[in-house]
Every structure is written in structure tokens, then in C-alpha cells.
Design a protein around this motif. Structure first.
Motif, PDB file in Angstrom:
ATOM      1  N   ALA A  85       0.826  -1.212   0.000  1.00 17.68           N
ATOM      2  CA  ALA A  85       0.000   0.000   0.000  1.00 17.68           C
ATOM      3  C   ALA A  85       0.854   1.254   0.000  1.00 17.68           C
ATOM      4  CB  ALA A  85      -0.926  -0.013   1.215  1.00 17.68           C
ATOM      5  N   SER A  86       1.922   1.256   0.794  1.00 14.90           N
ATOM      6  CA  SER A  86       2.784   2.446   0.876  1.00 14.90           C
ATOM      7  C   SER A  86       3.513   2.706  -0.432  1.00 14.90           C
ATOM      8  CB  SER A  86       3.790   2.291   2.023  1.00 14.90           C
ATOM      9  OG  SER A  86       4.686   1.221   1.772  1.00 14.90           O
ATOM     10  N   VAL A  87       3.875   1.640  -1.146  1.00 14.88           N
ATOM     11  CA  VAL A  87       4.538   1.816  -2.444  1.00 14.88           C
ATOM     12  C   VAL A  87       3.612   2.516  -3.431  1.00 14.88           C
ATOM     13  CG1 VAL A  87       5.431   0.580  -4.470  1.00 14.88           C
ATOM     14  CG2 VAL A  87       6.155  -0.093  -2.177  1.00 14.88           C
ATOM     15  N   THR A  88       2.348   2.078  -3.471  1.00 14.39           N
ATOM     16  CA  THR A  88       1.402   2.728  -4.393  1.00 14.39           C
ATOM     17  C   THR A  88       1.182   4.189  -4.019  1.00 14.39           C
ATOM     18  OG1 THR A  88      -0.552   2.094  -3.093  1.00 14.39           O
ATOM     19  CG2 THR A  88       0.214   0.543  -4.760  1.00 14.39           C
ATOM     20  N   ILE A  89       1.173   4.485  -2.720  1.00  8.05           N
ATOM     21  CA  ILE A  89       0.959   5.866  -2.272  1.00  8.05           C
ATOM     22  C   ILE A  89       2.145   6.743  -2.637  1.00  8.05           C
ATOM     23  CG2 ILE A  89       0.730   7.333  -0.228  1.00  8.05           C
ATOM     24  CD1 ILE A  89      -0.865   5.025   1.070  1.00  8.05           C
ATOM     25  N   VAL A  90       3.360   6.266  -2.371  1.00 11.42           N
ATOM     26  CA  VAL A  90       4.570   7.071  -2.634  1.00 11.42           C
ATOM     27  C   VAL A  90       4.780   7.273  -4.126  1.00 11.42           C
ATOM     28  CG1 VAL A  90       7.084   7.084  -2.447  1.00 11.42           C
ATOM     29  CG2 VAL A  90       5.690   6.459  -0.466  1.00 11.42           C
ATOM     30  N   LEU A  91       4.550   6.220  -4.905  1.00 13.40           N
ATOM     31  CA  LEU A  91       4.772   6.323  -6.349  1.00 13.40           C
ATOM     32  C   LEU A  91       3.589   6.948  -7.077  1.00 13.40           C
ATOM     33  CD1 LEU A  91       6.478   2.873  -7.121  1.00 13.40           C
ATOM     34  CD2 LEU A  91       7.554   5.090  -6.652  1.00 13.40           C
ATOM     35  N   GLY A  92       2.515   7.168  -6.363  1.00 13.31           N
ATOM     36  CA  GLY A  92       1.341   7.768  -6.985  1.00 13.31           C
ATOM     37  C   GLY A  92       0.695   6.890  -8.033  1.00 13.31           C
ATOM     38  N   ARG A 140       3.398  10.712   3.243  1.00 18.80           N
ATOM     39  CA  ARG A 140       3.659  10.214   4.594  1.00 18.80           C
ATOM     40  C   ARG A 140       2.391  10.223   5.438  1.00 18.80           C
ATOM     41  NH1 ARG A 140       9.189  13.736   5.512  1.00 18.80           N
ATOM     42  NH2 ARG A 140      10.527  12.508   4.107  1.00 18.80           N
ATOM     43  N   GLU A 141       1.609  11.276   5.315  1.00 16.99           N
ATOM     44  CA  GLU A 141       0.360  11.342   6.069  1.00 16.99           C
ATOM     45  C   GLU A 141      -0.590  10.231   5.647  1.00 16.99           C
ATOM     46  OE1 GLU A 141      -1.147  15.249   5.454  1.00 16.99           O
ATOM     47  OE2 GLU A 141       0.255  16.207   6.850  1.00 16.99           O
ATOM     48  N   GLN A 142      -0.641   9.953   4.347  1.00 17.76           N
ATOM     49  CA  GLN A 142      -1.506   8.879   3.862  1.00 17.76           C
ATOM     50  C   GLN A 142      -1.053   7.520   4.384  1.00 17.76           C
ATOM     51  OE1 GLN A 142      -1.444  10.292  -0.510  1.00 17.76           O
ATOM     52  NE2 GLN A 142      -3.383   9.193  -0.321  1.00 17.76           N
ATOM     53  N   ILE A 143       0.271   7.308   4.390  1.00 13.71           N
ATOM     54  CA  ILE A 143       0.808   6.032   4.867  1.00 13.71           C
ATOM     55  C   ILE A 143       0.501   5.843   6.346  1.00 13.71           C
ATOM     56  CG2 ILE A 143       2.931   4.752   5.334  1.00 13.71           C
ATOM     57  CD1 ILE A 143       4.087   5.994   2.772  1.00 13.71           C
ATOM     58  N   TRP A 167      -3.184   5.166   6.812  1.00 15.34           N
ATOM     59  CA  TRP A 167      -3.529   3.806   6.386  1.00 15.34           C
ATOM     60  C   TRP A 167      -3.095   2.785   7.435  1.00 15.34           C
ATOM     61  CZ3 TRP A 167      -1.746  -1.021   5.303  1.00 15.34           C
ATOM     62  CH2 TRP A 167      -2.558  -1.828   4.508  1.00 15.34           C
ATOM     63  N   GLN A 168      -1.906   2.977   8.006  1.00  9.88           N
ATOM     64  CA  GLN A 168      -1.407   2.050   9.019  1.00  9.88           C
ATOM     65  C   GLN A 168      -2.261   2.057  10.284  1.00  9.88           C
ATOM     66  OE1 GLN A 168       2.991   3.360   8.711  1.00  9.88           O
ATOM     67  NE2 GLN A 168       3.057   1.280   9.500  1.00  9.88           N
ATOM     68  N   ILE A 196      -4.335  -1.428   8.692  1.00 15.18           N
ATOM     69  CA  ILE A 196      -3.971  -2.419   9.699  1.00 15.18           C
ATOM     70  C   ILE A 196      -4.764  -2.188  10.979  1.00 15.18           C
ATOM     71  CG2 ILE A 196      -2.099  -3.307  11.129  1.00 15.18           C
ATOM     72  CD1 ILE A 196      -0.185  -2.619   8.876  1.00 15.18           C
ATOM     73  N   ILE A 197      -5.427  -3.233  11.443  1.00 13.32           N
ATOM     74  CA  ILE A 197      -6.189  -3.184  12.690  1.00 13.32           C
ATOM     75  C   ILE A 197      -5.678  -4.324  13.557  1.00 13.32           C
ATOM     76  CG2 ILE A 197      -8.472  -3.304  13.744  1.00 13.32           C
ATOM     77  CD1 ILE A 197      -9.610  -2.277  11.095  1.00 13.32           C
ATOM     78  N   ALA A 198      -4.963  -3.974  14.608  1.00 14.10           N
ATOM     79  CA  ALA A 198      -4.237  -4.974  15.394  1.00 14.10           C
ATOM     80  C   ALA A 198      -5.092  -5.562  16.511  1.00 14.10           C
ATOM     81  CB  ALA A 198      -2.980  -4.342  15.990  1.00 14.10           C
ATOM     82  N   PHE A 199      -4.652  -6.725  16.984  1.00 15.49           N
ATOM     83  CA  PHE A 199      -5.089  -7.380  18.214  1.00 15.49           C
ATOM     84  C   PHE A 199      -6.479  -8.021  18.155  1.00 15.49           C
ATOM     85  CE2 PHE A 199      -1.806  -4.557  19.997  1.00 15.49           C
ATOM     86  CZ  PHE A 199      -1.051  -5.514  20.657  1.00 15.49           C
TER      87      PHE A 199
END
Length: 363
Positions: free
Chosen positions: A129-136, A202-205, A208-209, A283-286
Motif C-alpha cells: 500500500a505504501s509503495v502505491t501511495i509514494v509512487l502515486g 507520509r500522512e496517507q501512509i 492507512w497504518q 492495519i487493525i491490530a489485536f
């Protein structure tokens, strides 16, 4: 106290089965009732308040039954069916998916501390997901990040399994250590993409996390629902063999269980459920750690009861968390992953202490 049930559980096998079934029905009815109430309350809560009676009336009206009051606000009905109900449905689906995946993982590993992230699916989804966000990247329009996250989660899981497999077998310890290594590499990749991105990326990443159901629409639910239902069906199909595996690998093999095949199928089910759960929501933990353990404490370890009740419990937990996320702070939507971590972190610490105490370690 028997090792495989709560204090009041019978000690003989037939008695335990009957006790678990009866207790399971009671818990299931309770969870379904709570889930229904939560769905109505959650759909009506927010900046545009819709009373529960009007929420129910709107549902009955769309079902062709004019038996209740319709929303009095001119935008009430549209808000319910365009924004609120898709979000409620997605929260329930994702909660069910993550909790079911956790129940399967704990059954395969034979450890209540196991959770879906062990096999790298969440970290793989985050990197993709972060790769798609950074690379647009926008090859699939608004679906690009979700599709990349789903694919990345599956790829990371199968990478862990492939690296852990040797001579036609996969040892649990090797699988765990490989998962730790792949998670570490994915963490480094996530840090690199965050470093390379601009401020907006960065804010999007980060957002998303942290996880959120904000912006969920019926089209998203239509993609996630079949995958979650398929995964839960697969988990139910594996439940009997997971119960036999709890007796030990050697005993399970003597009873006709192909342990290696069971592990492969279980990992596939976990990967599909978790990847579907995080693809649109982050990501939703636990959830996969907390819910199966609580259900196991209530009804015992039998997976034919544990799996469906974990799905219901996960839906209840995540729907509750989403309701708090939307209403705790006015005009703000808190990250739901943050809320589940606030609850799950202390629970995890308590679970570690409880596990060590039962094993004769320090209290």
C-alpha cells in the motif's frame, strides 16, 4: 480446572461436547443480539443523529414493510444507506475476518499468543500500500491501494511459507522465525517508502497504518464480503482437523490428518481473511488475538464452536470500536487501529502472564 475448558466444564469427552454446544448456543444468541443492537445504534450515531426507531423503520421500508417511522431529517435516509450502513457492514465483516483468522492461527500453532500478523500478511499489505501511495500509482483508480494491499499481504504470507518449508515439511518454529524475519524486512521497506515520500504521502501512509473505515462504500463491501465468507467457510471446513491437531501432530497423523496439508490450507485461509480485512481499512491490530481467546475461555477449544463464535465476537468488537472512534471526539474520526491497540496491548500483557502462570512460570 481441566486444561481444555473453563472451570465448570465437564471432564468426560461426551459431557464436554454437550456442554460446549449448549454454552455455544447461549453465547451465539447473546452475540447476535448485541451485534444487532450495535448495528442499529452505530448506524444512527454521528453528526447527523438518526434515532434507533427511524433506523429500523428505514430498513423495514427498504425491505418493503412500512412498519416504522422513517428518518425525519431530509438527508437521513440517504446518509444511512450511502454512508452509515456500508461502514457498519464493513466493520462487522473485517472484525469477523480478523477474529476467524486468529482462531485458525492459534489452532495451527497450538498457542493462544498466535495471531495473523505472524505470517507477515499485515506487514506485506502495508508495504504494498505504501509503495502505491509514494509512487502515486493509479492504474486501477481508487481501487489501486486496496488491490495492492491485498496482493502484498498474500505475497508476504506465501513467501514466509515458502522460505520456512524444507524437505516437504514446515516446522512451526521455523515458520514463526521466518515470519519474524519477513516482518522485519517489510518494516524496513515501510520505513524506506515513508522516508522517500513527500509530506502528503507520509500522512496517507500513517493514516492507512492506523486503520479506519472512513469512506467505505457498498462497492468496497461487495468486494470484501465474498472473500470473508469464503474464508470463514474454509475455516469451518478445517475445524474438525484443527481439533485433532490439538491432540498433537503424531496423534493427528494416526487419526488420518495430513498435518502438512492442513497447515497449508490454514495459512491460505488466514492470508485471504486477513488480506481482505486490511485491504480497504488498513492495519487493525489485536482483534485476531483477543477475540478467539475470550471465546475459548467462554465455550472451550472446540473449533466447530470456536470459529463461528469468533467471527461473531470479532464483528461485535470492531463495530463497538468503530462506534467509539466516530463518537468519542466531536467532529473527528479516531483511527480504529489505535483504539484496538489500546485495548489489545494490556490484554496481551495479561495473557502472557496468565500463560506463564499456568505453565508454572513467574506470576
Amino acid at each position: 480446572m481441566p486444561a481444555d475448558g473453563p472451570p465448570d466444564a465437564p471432564t468426560d469427552q461426551a459431557g464436554r461436547a454437550g456442554w460446549a454446544a449448549g454454552r455455544g448456543i447461549v453465547v451465539a444468541v447473546g452475540l447476535v443480539a448485541v451485534l444487532g443492537v450495535l448495528a442499529v445504534v452505530s448506524a444512527g450515531s454521528g453528526q447527523l443523529h438518526v434515532p434507533p426507531a427511524e433506523v429500523v423503520g428505514s430498513v423495514l421500508h427498504h425491505a418493503g414493510l412500512d412498519l416504522g417511522p422513517l428518518p425525519t431529517h431530509p438527508n437521513g435516509d440517504a446518509a444511512l444507506w450511502t454512508i452509515r450502513f456500508p461502514r457498519v457492514a464493513m466493520a462487522a465483516l473485517v472484525g469477523a475476518a480478523l477474529a476467524t483468522a486468529g482462531a485458525v492461527m492459534q489452532g495451527v500453532f497450538g498457542n493462544p499468543l498466535a495471531e495473523p500478523g505472524v505470517v507477515g500478511v499485515s506487514s506485506g499489505a502495508a508495504v504494498a500500500a505504501s509503495v502505491t501511495i509514494v509512487l502515486g500509482l493509479t492504474a486501477l483508480g481508487p481501487w489501486t491501494t486496496a488491490v495492492a494491499a491485498f496482493t502484498g499481504g498474500l505475497a508476504a504470507t506465501f513467501l514466509v511459507y515458502g522460505l520456512a518449508r524444507s524437505a516437504g515439511r514446515t516446522e512451526i518454529v521455523t515458520l514463526v522465525l521466518t515470519g519474524v524475519a519477513v516482518n522485519a524486512v517489510c518494516g524496513a521497506g515501510l520505513a524506506l517508502t515513508t522516508f522517500l515520500g513527500d509530506t502528503q504521502a507520509r500522512e496517507q501512509i500513517v493514516f492507512w497504518q492506523l486503520g479506519s473505515f472512513n469512506g467505505t462504500r457498498w462497492a468496497h463491501v461487495g468486494v470484501v464480503a465474498p472473500l470473508v465468507l469464503l474464508g470463514i467457510t474454509g475455516a469451518l471446513a478445517l475445524s474438525r482437523r484443527l481439533d485433532l491437531l490439538a491432540l498433537g501432530e503424531r496423534s493427528a497423523r494416526h487419526l488420518g490428518v495430513d498435518v502438512e496439508r492442513l497447515r497449508v490450507l490454514s495459512i491460505v485461509v488466514v492470508a485471504v481473511l486477513t488480506a481482505a480485512g486490511v485491504a480497504f481499512c488498513g492495519i487493525i491490530a489485536f482483534v485476531g488475538l483477543v477475540v478467539p481467546h475470550l471465546i475459548r475461555m467462554a465455550v472451550g477449544p472446540g473449533h466447530r464452536v470456536l470459529v463461528p463464535l469468533s467471527a461473531l465476537g470479532g464483528a461485535v468488537l470492531l463495530l463497538s470500536a468503530d462506534l467509539v472512534a466516530r463518537t468519542a471526539v466531536g467532529y473527528a474520526d479516531l483511527p480504529i487501529g489505535m483504539l484496538t491497540a489500546l485495548v489489545g496491548g494490556p490484554f496481551f500483557f495479561w495473557l502472557i502472564r496468565r500463560t506463564r502462570r499456568s505453565a508454572g512460570g513467574w506470576a
